[in-house]
Design an enzyme around this catalytic site. Structure first.
Site, PDB file in Angstrom:
ATOM      1  N   LYS A   1       0.848  -1.199   0.000  1.00 17.97           N
ATOM      2  CA  LYS A   1       0.000   0.000   0.000  1.00 17.97           C
ATOM      3  C   LYS A   1       0.877   1.240   0.000  1.00 17.97           C
ATOM      4  O   LYS A   1       1.692   1.438   0.915  1.00 17.97           O
ATOM      5  CB  LYS A   1      -0.853   0.031   1.273  1.00 17.97           C
ATOM      6  CG  LYS A   1      -2.194  -0.632   1.168  1.00 17.97           C
ATOM      7  CD  LYS A   1      -2.902  -0.487   2.513  1.00 17.97           C
ATOM      8  CE  LYS A   1      -4.376  -0.729   2.425  1.00 17.97           C
ATOM      9  NZ  LYS A   1      -5.014  -0.606   3.745  1.00 17.97           N
TER      10      LYS A   1
HETATM   11  C1  E4P Z   1      -8.494  -0.316   3.670  1.00 12.08           C
HETATM   12  O1  E4P Z   1      -7.675  -0.942   3.025  1.00 12.08           O
HETATM   13  C2  E4P Z   1      -8.180   0.338   4.932  1.00 12.08           C
HETATM   14  O2  E4P Z   1      -7.293  -0.397   5.714  1.00 12.08           O
HETATM   15  C3  E4P Z   1      -9.370   0.728   5.765  1.00 12.08           C
HETATM   16  O3  E4P Z   1     -10.546   0.757   5.108  1.00 12.08           O
HETATM   17  C4  E4P Z   1      -9.058   1.986   6.488  1.00 12.08           C
HETATM   18  O4  E4P Z   1     -10.169   2.724   6.823  1.00 12.08           O
HETATM   19  P1  E4P Z   1     -10.612   2.923   8.333  1.00 12.08           P
HETATM   20  O5  E4P Z   1      -9.359   2.920   9.161  1.00 12.08           O
HETATM   21  O6  E4P Z   1     -11.300   4.198   8.402  1.00 12.08           O
HETATM   22  O7  E4P Z   1     -11.471   1.746   8.622  1.00 12.08           O
END
Ligand code: E4P
Length: 232
Positions: free
Chosen positions: A84
């Site tokens: 990522k």
């Molecule tokens: C997606 O890959 C993310 O890890 C995730 O949706 C993060 O969003 P959040 O921390 O607001 O749940």
């Protein structure tokens, strides 16, 4: 469409795997921090129980060289990792350079919150655009419907980038799926809510009440050893 669990908890991941509904696991910096302990051990523990790929985020979002070095390190750490990269000028620059250097490296751009950002992600050659539509949807007055326009742009331009949505409750989960997401990732607390619907409960209670009136607590196994089917 694939379903991923957004988690760094081996226990949660094992539970969702036992339900038979998840294809892999997404993590982010907050989740790995929440796991506690040594960071590489936390990532290894997730990899050990995930049924498929695991998303892991690089640290920082402003330094192209640092993002690229971490991406190469993660690639060596496990070939099941999808790396990522943050949505930023440095992140997008790193993606386009990394994909030129090693087209097999699996890259996702994370925290994408608009159609315009999603266009840049695909243009840079990322494998996956990680939309933060679920978290955004909970904060805005109006529904966040960015999957459909992104799907249309990607299809028209023949961009191979897959669309990942961050799922929340059933209504937005369904919309993200219907609008063309390739993957939805969801936290355990929200995954649990997808099983529920008031109408389902109502019908289950009614079925059960009718049965109990006629047969009490009997099940199909309560008829003794008579296993014979219909006369043929
Ligand atoms: C997606 O890959 C993310 O890890 C995730 O949706 C993060 O969003 P959040 O921390 O607001 O749940």
């Amino acid at each position: 469409m694939q379903l991923y669990l957004d988690s760094s908890s081996p226990e949660e991941i094992r539970t969702a795997v036992a339900w038979g509904v998840i294809d892999g696991v997404t993590t982010n910096l907050s989740l790995i921090a929440k796991a506690g302990g040594e960071m590489r051990a936390a990532l290894r523990a997730v990899l050990a129980v995930s049924p498929g790929p695991v998303f892991c985020q690089v640290v920082g979002w402003r330094d192209v060289a640092s993002i690229k070095e971490q991406a190469h390190w993660l690639r060596r750490f496990s070939d099941r990792l999808i790396i990522k990269i943050p949505m930023s000028v440095a992140g997008i620059t790193a993606v386009s350079q990394l994909k030129r250097e090693d087209p097999t490296m699996q890259l996702a751009v994370t925290a994408v919150s608009s159609v315009a950002q999603a266009y840049l992600v695909a243009k840079a050659g990322a494998d996956i655009v990680a939309l933060f539509n679920g978290p955004l949807d909970l904060e805005q007055d109006e529904r966040v419907r960015i999957v459909a326009p992104i799907r249309a742009i990607y299809d028209r331009a023949h961009f191979p980038t897959r669309i990942l949505s961050a799922g929340r409750f059933a209504r937005s989960f369904g919309e993200f799926a219907a609008d063309g997401s390739d993957i939805i990732t969801i936290r355990m607390e929200f995954l649990k809510t997808l099983f529920d619907h008031a109408f389902t409960d109502k019908r289950m209670l009614a079925f059960h009440a009718d049965w109990q009136k006629a047969h009490g607590d009997k099940t199909w196994l309560s008829g003794g050893e008579d296993n014979s089917g219909p006369a043929s």
